[in-house]
Design an enzyme around this catalytic site. Structure first.
Site, PDB file in Angstrom:
ATOM      1  N   GLU A 299      45.270  50.344  86.742  1.00  0.00           N
ATOM      2  CA  GLU A 299      45.964  51.262  85.828  1.00  0.00           C
ATOM      3  C   GLU A 299      46.283  50.627  84.471  1.00  0.00           C
ATOM      4  O   GLU A 299      47.455  50.425  84.117  1.00  0.00           O
ATOM      5  CB  GLU A 299      47.230  51.799  86.487  1.00  0.00           C
TER       6      GLU A 299
ATOM      7  N   GLU B 123      43.564  56.660  94.505  1.00  0.00           N
ATOM      8  CA  GLU B 123      44.891  56.630  95.127  1.00  0.00           C
ATOM      9  C   GLU B 123      45.435  58.045  95.230  1.00  0.00           C
ATOM     10  O   GLU B 123      45.238  58.864  94.329  1.00  0.00           O
ATOM     11  CB  GLU B 123      45.887  55.825  94.288  1.00  0.00           C
TER      12      GLU B 123
HETATM   13  C1  GLA Z   1      50.113  53.462  91.022  1.00  0.00           C
HETATM   14  C2  GLA Z   1      49.635  52.051  91.294  1.00  0.00           C
HETATM   15  C3  GLA Z   1      49.843  51.608  92.712  1.00  0.00           C
HETATM   16  C4  GLA Z   1      51.178  52.087  93.221  1.00  0.00           C
HETATM   17  C5  GLA Z   1      51.247  53.584  93.102  1.00  0.00           C
HETATM   18  C6  GLA Z   1      52.507  54.183  93.674  1.00  0.00           C
HETATM   19  O1  GLA Z   1      49.140  54.405  91.111  1.00  0.00           O
HETATM   20  O2  GLA Z   1      48.286  51.866  90.951  1.00  0.00           O
HETATM   21  O3  GLA Z   1      49.762  50.207  92.745  1.00  0.00           O
HETATM   22  O4  GLA Z   1      52.189  51.502  92.475  1.00  0.00           O
HETATM   23  O5  GLA Z   1      51.196  53.920  91.752  1.00  0.00           O
HETATM   24  O6  GLA Z   1      52.476  55.585  93.597  1.00  0.00           O
END
Ligand code: GLA
Ligand code: ZN
Length: 660
Positions: A152, A307
């Site tokens: 991210e 995710e």
């Molecule tokens: C983000 C991060 C993860 C985690 C999630 C929690 O997407 O990439 O490492 O922290 O949020 O929702």
């Protein structure tokens, strides 16, 4: 270009064995549970730098090798991560230049994650070294199917190295200080730059009143982040040219230009955390769908849902559990719109620290006898049945323009209203299109417009080079274009167009926007059109129809009776202008008419029901919170094998997947 080429639909999630190295029993149990849950794809090592390089230059990779071996022996594939999203404490201690500097000039302490300078040669050096070592050791491991670069990407750094890189970026972009001064209109408040070294990134402790500078800094962040990604990926691409590279992108994220960033990726990956269970589920489902359409459009290819949560997150203000049915529905929504994987954050809940109560496939109880685990297993089964969809793309004739440069321009623009409601407006137009059952691409101003019949481009305040000319040609060639208030105000440096708004789109739209009134949140005007009156608000452009035909007029205020909705026939197409921000009732009627005029086939749907077609799979999804009836084409139920179609009842959170 290497592709995301899995022989199955991926199912799995972020796996952090590095948190459990002293519990071999748990690592063993993980494998049993993964197989039980129908998981075949894990993202490994995302934040594992401290375990991989516990002290400078000493790599400890054996634990990772044994994890990869075990996964592979059990038929589970891996996206291997580079660990650059967070660095070990020894590095920050010995080389503080790897840490970010804030816009007020203070350097951060070690801590959190995503807290590194993108320019620092020291940081880049460490990243490249460990990435090469990982690629050499594991790049040809049979479990590894792709690279998950960092995590991210976001944020900026104002250190002197970044300031120098910013100046270089500006020199390349503008060539001379004269050109820069003109583009940023620095004669205002005596801001003229006379030496490149006077330039710094925007700061509340310094220069904050030049919109051109602020937009340039945003672009620089994208430039520097993508440069960092290129550097990160270089050793990996060299050692494993056959493996695809991706990084995970975020919901409606505006810190970076994802259309630029995606050029560095072989496929896009997305982290989706909608507020399922919030009061307006249709709206939540629309935001989610919009993001998926954006991710698919970025590369015009299937993407990975890298995710999502199997149950609740831990960072919304209120973290709702997913209600029965919602996990399958929300997971297949991603597949319906182009995802070739459904992955979770996280496989197993961590025992401590910030995310211990974030949803996971395996909770602190440690076993499979949970509602969440059963939900995940159901998704695993469904994905096996839908495997034939891999690689398929929808046939899309409608595009919505979401350009992050435009969003920056609107955000930084002082007046006529602080919150212009850009994102809300986009989603409102999107809602009307989705309620008609249409497939929509989410594109930016640089994308190819040719394959579309209808382009909705709400609040296109900033017109980047060539965009207006290409939109004009799109209409000339028979396209339908929809624009709204605040269109065509500035060029890409935030310089206003002279000679009347909407600037270079004035001929296309056939109107002149003379003034713009702003309304309070609870204040409304109205649109009189076709014998009806609809509410509108937020902003009202006061327009003159030049060559356009007036379709609707304002209902109130001193501009009552003046045009609000217009249509300009140009060549073989039509350019529409909606001079304010109307509600859903107007947009539903308006797009029903515009799509009919444009010859698009629509399927009007009950509010909260979504339809998506991908290859020969049709997904009907009920997010309305109540049972819904839809008429579907006949085929086979892809999940049960039974004949399906015709008048179909979708229960609350119900989904039907028909193979035609
Ligand atoms: C983000 C991060 C993860 C985690 C999630 C929690 O997407 O990439 O490492 O922290 O949020 O929702
Ligand atoms: Zn820096």
């Amino acid at each position: 270009m290497p592709e995301l080429n899995l022989p199955f639909l991926g199912h799995g999630g972020d796996y952090n064995p590095d948190q459990w190295l002293d519990r071999p029993d748990i690592l063993k149990e993980d494998i049993r549970l993964m197989k039980l849950a129908g998981c075949n794809l894990m993202s490994v090592g995302i934040f594992a730098w401290a375990a991989l390089e516990p002290e400078e230059g000493r790599y400890e990779f054996d634990w990772l090798e044994s994890v990869l071996d075990d996964l592979h022996a059990n038929g589970i594939s891996v996206f291997l991560a580079t660990p650059s999203g967070a660095r070990p404490a020894w590095m920050s201690q010995k080389y503080p230049e790897v840490l970010r500097v804030r816009s007020d000039g203070l350097r951060n302490f070690h801590g959190n994650r995503h807290n590194h300078c993108y320019t620092s040669p020291v940081y880049r050096g460490f990243v490249q070294k460990i990435n090469r070592a990982l690629a050499e050791r594991f790049g040809h491991h049979p479990a590894v199917k792709g690279w998950h670069i960092s995590n991210e990407f976001s944020g900026d750094c104002h250190c002197e190295l970044c300031q120098a890189a910013f100046r270089d970026f500006l020199k390349t972009r503008y060539g001379t200080l004269d050109a820069l001064n003109h583009a940023w209109w620095t004669s205002f408040w005596s801001k003229t730059y006379t030496d490149w070294n006077q330039l710094r990134g925007p700061s509340t402790a310094g220069e904050f009143a030049i919109q051109g500078l602020k937009v340039a800094w945003q672009r620089f962040m994208t430039h520097q982040t993508t440069d960092f990604i290129r550097a990160e990926a270089a050793p990996i691409r060299e050692v494993t040219p056959e493996l695809p590279v991706t990084t995970n992108l975020m919901m409606l994220f505006d810190g970076l230009d994802y259309y630029e960033l995606a050029k560095e990726l072989d496929f896009a990956s997305f982290d989706n955390y909608p507020d399922w269970g919030a009061p307006d589920e249709e709206w939540t489902a629309l935001k989610s769908a919009f993001n998926y359409d954006w991710m698919r459009s970025l590369k015009q290819k299937p993407f990975a849902l890298m995710e999502s949560t199997p149950s609740q997150v831990n960072w919304h203000d209120v973290c709702k559990l997913k209600k029965p049915g919602m996990h399958l529905l929300s997971s297949l929504q991603a597949v319906a719109q182009g995802a070739d994987t459904v992955q979770y954050f996280q496989w197993r809940k961590s025992r401590g620290a910030a995310e211990k109560f974030h949803g996971a496939v395996v909770g602190h109880s440690g076993h499979e006898h949970t509602r969440v685990f059963r939900d995940v297993r159901d998704v695993g089964e469904a994905l096996e049945k839908l495997a034939g969809i891999r690689g398929a793309m929808p046939d899309v004739r409608v595009a919505l323009v979401y350009d992050v440069n435009n969003r920056w321009g609107l955000q930084f623009c002082e007046g006529p209203r602080r919150d212009k409601k850009y994102v809300e407006t986009l989603l409102e137009h999107y809602r009307a299109l989705k309620r008609l059952g249409l497939a929509v691409d989410v594109i930016d101003e640089t994308c190819d417009f040719n394959k579309y019949k209808l382009i909705a481009a709400p609040m296109l305040y900033m017109l980047r080079p060539g965009a207006a000319e290409r939109l004009d040609a799109f209409v000339e060639n028979g396209g339908a274009l929809v624009c709204t208030c605040l269109t065509g105000r500035v060029d890409e440096d935030d310089l206003c167009f002279l000679g009347g708004f909407p600037g270079p789109l004035r001929r296309t739209l056939g109107i002149w926007a003379e003034e713009t009134d702003a309304l309070y949140d609870d204040e409304q005007n109205g649109i009189r059109m076709d014998g009806k009156e609809y509410a509108c608000g937020t902003m009202c452009d006061l327009i003159h129809a030049e060559t356009a035909e007036v379709l609707g007029t304002y209902a109130r205020d001193f501009y009552a009776g003046q045009p609000c909705v217009t249509a300009n026939r140009l060549g073989a197409g039509t350019a529409y202008y909606i001079a304010s921000r109307p509600g859903a009732d107007f947009l539903d009627d308006f797009y029903a008419a515009v799509t009919a005029q444009a010859g698009l086939e629509t399927t009007p749907l009950p509010a909260g029901v979504q339809l998506a077609r991908r290859g020969d799979f049709l997904f009907a999804m009920n997010f309305s919170g109540a049972p819904a009836r839809v008429d579907l084409p006949r085929g086979t139920d892809a999940l049960t094998g039974a004949p399906a179609g015709g008048e179909t009842e979708l229960p609350v959170n119900g989904i039907k997947v028909i193979r035609e």
